[in-house]
Design a protein around this motif. Structure first.
Motif, PDB file in Angstrom:
ATOM      1  N   ALA A  37       0.823  -1.220   0.000  1.00 38.15           N
ATOM      2  CA  ALA A  37       0.000   0.000   0.000  1.00 38.15           C
ATOM      3  C   ALA A  37       0.855   1.267   0.000  1.00 38.15           C
ATOM      4  O   ALA A  37       0.326   2.362   0.188  1.00 38.15           O
ATOM      5  N   LYS A  43      -2.856   8.621   0.723  1.00 33.82           N
ATOM      6  CA  LYS A  43      -4.062   7.851   1.002  1.00 33.82           C
ATOM      7  C   LYS A  43      -5.027   8.662   1.870  1.00 33.82           C
ATOM      8  O   LYS A  43      -4.624   9.528   2.643  1.00 33.82           O
ATOM      9  N   ARG A  51      -6.843   0.159   6.778  1.00 32.61           N
ATOM     10  CA  ARG A  51      -5.677  -0.598   6.338  1.00 32.61           C
ATOM     11  C   ARG A  51      -4.698  -0.865   7.479  1.00 32.61           C
ATOM     12  O   ARG A  51      -4.246  -2.006   7.683  1.00 32.61           O
ATOM     13  N   GLU A 265      -5.786  -5.829  -1.173  1.00 28.75           N
ATOM     14  CA  GLU A 265      -6.488  -4.556  -1.025  1.00 28.75           C
ATOM     15  C   GLU A 265      -7.785  -4.679  -0.245  1.00 28.75           C
ATOM     16  O   GLU A 265      -8.338  -3.687   0.208  1.00 28.75           O
TER      17      GLU A 265
END
Length: 282
Positions: A37, A43, A51, A265
């Motif tokens: 990620a 993000k 996450r 994901e």
């Protein structure tokens, strides 16, 4: 034996790792990089909260550490309250060392060099109001320095012209800051280059303070055993070429094993950790 998980999206947290093992060679460390990620700096807050919690749920369950260090300024400014409410073990975060900079500046002008996300967060503004209200603070968000630091640890030459370009807002300010906060754990990895470009600047980061905090908490738990030597493992959430390129540097730092813990994901682990050419320490 004390065991600490250090968590980051890339390799910036290795600056925290170095400070921690210098202060506590008896502590074992799992360095976990969510490189699947990477980078966290671009993000959303919602994504990061989901996450990071998912990754750490898996890591804590698998390694049973005594403590977690979120060695990422971006994640720390967003996720710490969620993690501390969720886990029963201590969770230590990393935030920009604005308080320290405000205490040591001579001209009252300090810089904050961090990721674009960190410099715009309300949490960062609150730190400035609480600890540097009497200072002029120049904030600069840089994604380039993250990439330069990642490349450096993979034996690539740092482009000093690109680095210098990122520092221009400080150089062009009406009053040049005499102290600049490295508000991303990647940035201390470029300290020698930063000092080469701007030798008169005092560069401040929170690595040593975080290591001292971890030591205090482990001593309170009576987990540190000086007669033991720590064991260092590295885990990544994606098996990429960059991981292979990083192996020589991890060997230099004393890591004895590398493995992949794939997390997709959808934030689900879809296999057991896979060893990848474990580093042999002679």
């Amino acid at each position: 034996m004390a065991k600490v998980v250090i968590f980051d999206s890339g390799v910036g947290g290795l600056s925290i790792f170095s400070e921690l093992v210098r202060l506590m060679p008896e502590a074992s460390v799992v360095y976990a990089s969510d490189n699947a990620a990477y980078p966290y700096g671009d993000k959303s807050e919602r994504y990061l909260k989901t996450r990071v919690k998912a990754c750490l749920d898996t890591l804590v369950q698998y390694h049973q550490p005594d403590m977690v260090v979120v060695a990422c300024n971006t994640a720390s400014t967003v996720v710490l309250p969620v993690l501390r409410a969720h886990f029963s073990i201590p969770v230590v975060g990393v935030v920009p060392a604005i308080k320290t900079a405000a205490q040591v500046t001579n001209n009252g002008v300090i810089g904050l060099l961090a990721t674009p996300g960190t410099v715009t967060r309300v949490y960062t503004d609150d730190l400035i109001i609480r600890f540097a209200k009497h200072c002029d603070v120049i904030k600069v968000g840089s994604r380039v320095l993250v990439d330069l630091a990642e490349a450096k640890l993979r034996s690539q030459t740092v482009d000093l012209s690109r680095l210098k370009q990122e520092l221009l807002p400080f150089e062009q300010a009406p009053v040049r800051p005499d102290t600049i906060v490295l508000g991303c754990t990647h940035f201390p990895l470029l300290l020698s280059e930063l000092q080469q470009i701007s030798p008169s600047i005092r560069w401040v980061d929170s690595g040593s303070a975080i290591a001292r905090r971890v030591r205090t908490l482990l001593e309170q738990q009576k987990k540190l055993k000086p007669e033991h030597a720590g064991i260092y493992q590295a885990m990544f959430t994606a098996n990429t070429t960059s991981v292979t390129q990083l192996k020589p540097y991890l060997f230099q730092l004393g890591f004895s094993a590398l493995s992949i813990l794939p997390i997709d994901e959808a934030f689900t682990v879809f296999s057991e950790p896979m060893a990848i050419n474990a580093v042999t320490v002679s």
